[in-house]
Design a protein around this motif. Structure first.
Motif, short mmCIF file in Angstrom:
data_model
loop_
_atom_site.label_atom_id
_atom_site.label_comp_id
_atom_site.label_asym_id
_atom_site.label_seq_id
_atom_site.Cartn_x
_atom_site.Cartn_y
_atom_site.Cartn_z
N PRO A 173 -2.40 1.00 6.76
CA PRO A 173 -1.73 1.79 5.70
C PRO A 173 -2.57 3.18 5.54
O PRO A 173 -1.81 4.07 5.68
N ASP A 174 -3.71 3.25 6.07
CA ASP A 174 -4.26 4.69 6.03
C ASP A 174 -3.74 5.46 7.33
O ASP A 174 -3.62 6.74 7.11
N LYS A 175 -3.68 5.09 8.44
CA LYS A 175 -3.23 5.55 9.30
C LYS A 175 -1.69 5.88 9.10
O LYS A 175 -1.23 7.12 9.51
N VAL A 176 -0.82 5.02 8.60
CA VAL A 176 0.33 5.61 8.23
C VAL A 176 0.64 6.52 7.31
O VAL A 176 1.40 7.75 7.52
N ARG A 234 6.42 7.81 16.08
CA ARG A 234 5.13 7.89 16.77
C ARG A 234 4.49 6.53 16.52
O ARG A 234 4.45 5.86 15.72
N VAL A 235 3.72 6.51 17.64
CA VAL A 235 2.71 5.27 17.80
C VAL A 235 1.47 5.52 16.83
O VAL A 235 0.83 6.34 16.84
N VAL A 236 1.48 4.58 15.65
CA VAL A 236 0.28 4.66 14.91
C VAL A 236 -1.01 3.86 15.39
O VAL A 236 -2.11 4.24 15.20
N PRO A 294 -5.49 -4.55 14.49
CA PRO A 294 -5.79 -3.60 13.37
C PRO A 294 -6.70 -4.40 12.23
O PRO A 294 -6.57 -5.30 11.88
N ALA A 295 -7.69 -3.86 11.90
CA ALA A 295 -8.45 -4.32 10.52
C ALA A 295 -7.65 -3.98 9.26
O ALA A 295 -6.72 -3.39 9.15
N ALA A 315 0.92 -1.34 0.05
CA ALA A 315 -0.04 0.07 0.09
C ALA A 315 0.94 1.23 0.09
O ALA A 315 0.28 2.39 -0.35
N LEU A 316 2.13 1.13 0.44
CA LEU A 316 2.99 2.26 0.41
C LEU A 316 4.14 2.23 -0.29
O LEU A 316 5.37 2.52 0.47
#
Length: 66
Positions: A57-60, A39-41, A51-52, A14-15
């Motif tokens: 990837p969206d949070k990162v 930082r903690v994601v 995590p779902a 994803a990234l």
């Protein structure tokens, strides 16, 4: 650990092209954290869940684009 390995593959797919390195570090007592830019994601201990799909990837991405 297979679930964590799958999440690394999801992040890599994803990234792409962001110059990110992903590393699994074995912990104790079911610890699962994802960090970016020191930082903690995501923290399984805080969220009380794993995590779902597509959540990490969206949070990162959000953290890096901030």
């Amino acid at each position: 650990m297979p679930q964590a390995t799958g999440l690394v593959a999801e992040l890599e797919a994803a990234l792409p092209g962001r110059g990110l390195d992903f590393e699994l570090v074995r912990g104790d007592k079911g610890v699962f954290e994802v960090r970016a830019e020191e930082r903690v994601v995501f923290s399984k201990a805080l969220e009380q869940r794993f995590p779902a799909y597509r959540e990490l990837p969206d949070k990162v991405r959000a953290l890096l684009d901030d």
